[in-house]
Design an enzyme around this catalytic site. Structure first.
Site, PDB file in Angstrom:
ATOM      1  N   GLY A 105      26.828  47.140  34.658  1.00  0.00           N
ATOM      2  CA  GLY A 105      27.535  46.448  36.239  1.00  0.00           C
ATOM      3  C   GLY A 105      26.915  46.162  38.356  1.00  0.00           C
ATOM      4  O   GLY A 105      26.227  44.790  37.535  1.00  0.00           O
ATOM      5  N   SER A 180      35.281  44.849  41.839  1.00  0.00           N
ATOM      6  CA  SER A 180      35.065  44.924  43.035  1.00  0.00           C
ATOM      7  C   SER A 180      33.720  44.520  43.212  1.00  0.00           C
ATOM      8  O   SER A 180      33.133  44.325  44.225  1.00  0.00           O
ATOM      9  CB  SER A 180      35.430  45.847  43.862  1.00  0.00           C
ATOM     10  OG  SER A 180      34.637  47.128  42.820  1.00  0.00           O
ATOM     11  N   SER A 208      39.256  48.389  42.413  1.00  0.00           N
ATOM     12  CA  SER A 208      38.069  50.336  42.930  1.00  0.00           C
ATOM     13  C   SER A 208      37.546  49.821  44.220  1.00  0.00           C
ATOM     14  O   SER A 208      36.579  49.555  44.695  1.00  0.00           O
ATOM     15  CB  SER A 208      36.996  49.368  41.998  1.00  0.00           C
ATOM     16  OG  SER A 208      37.325  49.228  40.532  1.00  0.00           O
ATOM     17  N   GLU A 327      37.141  53.506  36.564  1.00  0.00           N
ATOM     18  CA  GLU A 327      36.581  54.399  35.777  1.00  0.00           C
ATOM     19  C   GLU A 327      37.039  56.143  35.504  1.00  0.00           C
ATOM     20  O   GLU A 327      36.355  55.856  34.024  1.00  0.00           O
ATOM     21  CB  GLU A 327      35.215  54.171  36.126  1.00  0.00           C
ATOM     22  CG  GLU A 327      35.028  55.904  37.620  1.00  0.00           C
ATOM     23  CD  GLU A 327      34.202  55.095  38.861  1.00  0.00           C
ATOM     24  OE1 GLU A 327      33.539  56.203  39.244  1.00  0.00           O
ATOM     25  OE2 GLU A 327      33.807  53.818  39.372  1.00  0.00           O
TER      26      GLU A 327
END
Length: 442
Positions: A105, A180, A208, A327
């Site tokens: 990501g 985010s 996040s 996460e």
């Protein structure tokens, strides 16, 4: 014959703990810090050093992508011979180039803004799963700021950024509720835009947030001027002033989110694990593990050596909003499946868009081992049940693999499919895990 852990279809027998663990585990550097530091060093006006960087699939993809655009990254030891360090030498960004984002990501979202500053075309491609991950927030924002991007109207990979050597920048509104990283991506390159950048988040709650704070702290550390909601600015608005970035000599912190399975091992086995060099102050989301795992039955002490975490021999369920630390959800779900009371994990609907649909994957895999997990609109409800062995599929998701390993400590005959996927952010996980347990299994 032993299974080959590097083969995609290999099954890795998750070690079953025979007693309480008692170990010191040196966790490699933070992926989030390493990849942000690489971007900022590539955009700086002078060379910089990155000490103790993480060498994993995601960080090597980032380094390779920046090299493809003309940045010099020399891997070796630091100037004082004190261990591994990367020397980052900024250069005029240029194309044509092709960037492989894998399924990272940070690479797929942080580098298109960088590519707008390159002279030439930069094509982005990656793993099949990367095509399914949202990128529209970055693509649409860059177009508003003056970029030319071809993505065949997908709002996703593959795509080509037609770099013009500069970007106007200025104000832009985006919906970053799915990641985010959309905000961080624009902020990181913002100092190099002609007008800087003003990012306004217009969607529902932003996940996040600690990762955005990390981005802001690292920008400020290299000389950028950043106004944030926390510093008295408007809610959900971040402004970066245009200006030169300084080269830094940065030592990367241990990856606290990757410390999770090892802390969980202490909790699950009623043992003790020391993680050296745990920072006393950090923006890493993984620092919240101290609070969460303490509530689930452990205790911790932060000393000059690091974080010492001790399990009590009992695991309690938890009702917790993980929106800022999504996460951590797979590891917490794994521990919760072994608890003595139910758990509710909330605020993580965005995990359906991560490396895999983590909520669906956790539900399926824990339930196939005899668990009782139910998906909710924004998370998971977990009722402890007696679990049994079986195959724990990972969906090419590193945090699924470590979640399965946690369960395997307490449940015999769990086999992890493709444990090698942990190399995405935690290289050598199988060796670290068996080393923690010792030759006798604990």
């Amino acid at each position: 014959m032993a299974a080959n852990p590097t083969a995609p279809t290999a099954l890795w027998p998750a070690p079953h703990a025979r007693g309480a663990v008692d170990a010191t585990v040196h966790v490699p550097g933070s992926k989030s810090v390493t990849n942000r530091a690489l971007v900022l060093a590539a955009l700086a006006s002078e060379p910089g050093w990155l000490r103790r960087p993480l060498r994993s699939r995601d960080t090597l993809l980032m380094a390779g992508a920046l090299r493809a655009m003309g940045v010099g990254i020399d891997e070796g030891v630091g100037p004082d011979g004190s261990g591994e360090a990367w020397r980052v030498i900024p250069a005029g960004l240029r194309g044509p180039a092709t960037v492989d984002v894998g399924n990272a990501g940070t690479v797929m979202r942080f580098l298109p803004p960088v590519a707008t500053l390159a002279a030439g075309d930069i094509r982005f491609d990656g793993d099949p799963r990367s095509y399914e991950r949202p990128l529209h927030g970055v693509i649409d924002a860059l177009r508003v700021l003056g970029a030319r991007i071809d993505d065949d109207s997908r709002g996703a990979l593959p795509l080509t950024v037609h770099g013009g050597g500069a970007l106007d920048g200025g104000p832009v509104s985006i919906d970053a509720s799915s990641s985010s990283q959309f905000v961080s991506a624009l902020l990181l390159s913002g100092p190099r835009f002609n007008q800087g950048v003003e990012v306004r988040h217009t969607g529902r709650s932003l996940p996040s947030l600690p990762h955005i704070r990390m981005t802001v702290d690292m920008l400020r550390a290299v000389g950028a001027q950043v106004d944030t909601p926390e510093s008295g600015g408007e809610p959900n608005v971040w402004r970066v002033t245009p200006g030169a970035l300084l080269g830094r000599d940065l030592t990367v912190e241990p990856d606290l989110s990757n410390a999770q399975p090892f802390l969980a091992a202490a909790l699950v086995t009623g043992g003790r694990v020391l993680i050296p060099d745990w920072p006393s102050r950090t923006t890493q989301p993984g620092d919240r593990l101290r609070e969460i795992f303490t509530e689930m039955g452990g205790s911790c002490e932060l000393t000059e050596y690091g974080l010492e975490f001790t399990g009590s021999g009992r695991i309690h369920g938890i009702d917790v909003d993980l929106g800022d630390v999504g996460e951590l959800t797979p590891g917490i779900a794994a521990v919760a499946a072994l608890a003595d009371t139910p758990s509710t994990l909330r605020g993580v609907s965005h995990l359906r868009l991560h490396e895999t649909d983590r909520l669906a994957a956790l539900t399926k895999e824990i339930n196939e081992l005899g668990g009782d997990v139910t998906e909710t609109a924004d998370g998971l409800r977990i009722r402890p049940r007696k679990l049994h062995g079986g195959v724990f599929h990972t969906y090419e998701d590193h945090r699924m693999a470590t979640a399965g390993a946690i369960i395997g400590l307490a449940v015999a005959d769990v086999q992890i499919e493709n444990v090698a996927t942990t190399a995405k952010t935690l290289p050598d996980f199988p060796d670290l895990w068996t080393g923690m347990l010792g030759s006798d299994g604990a």
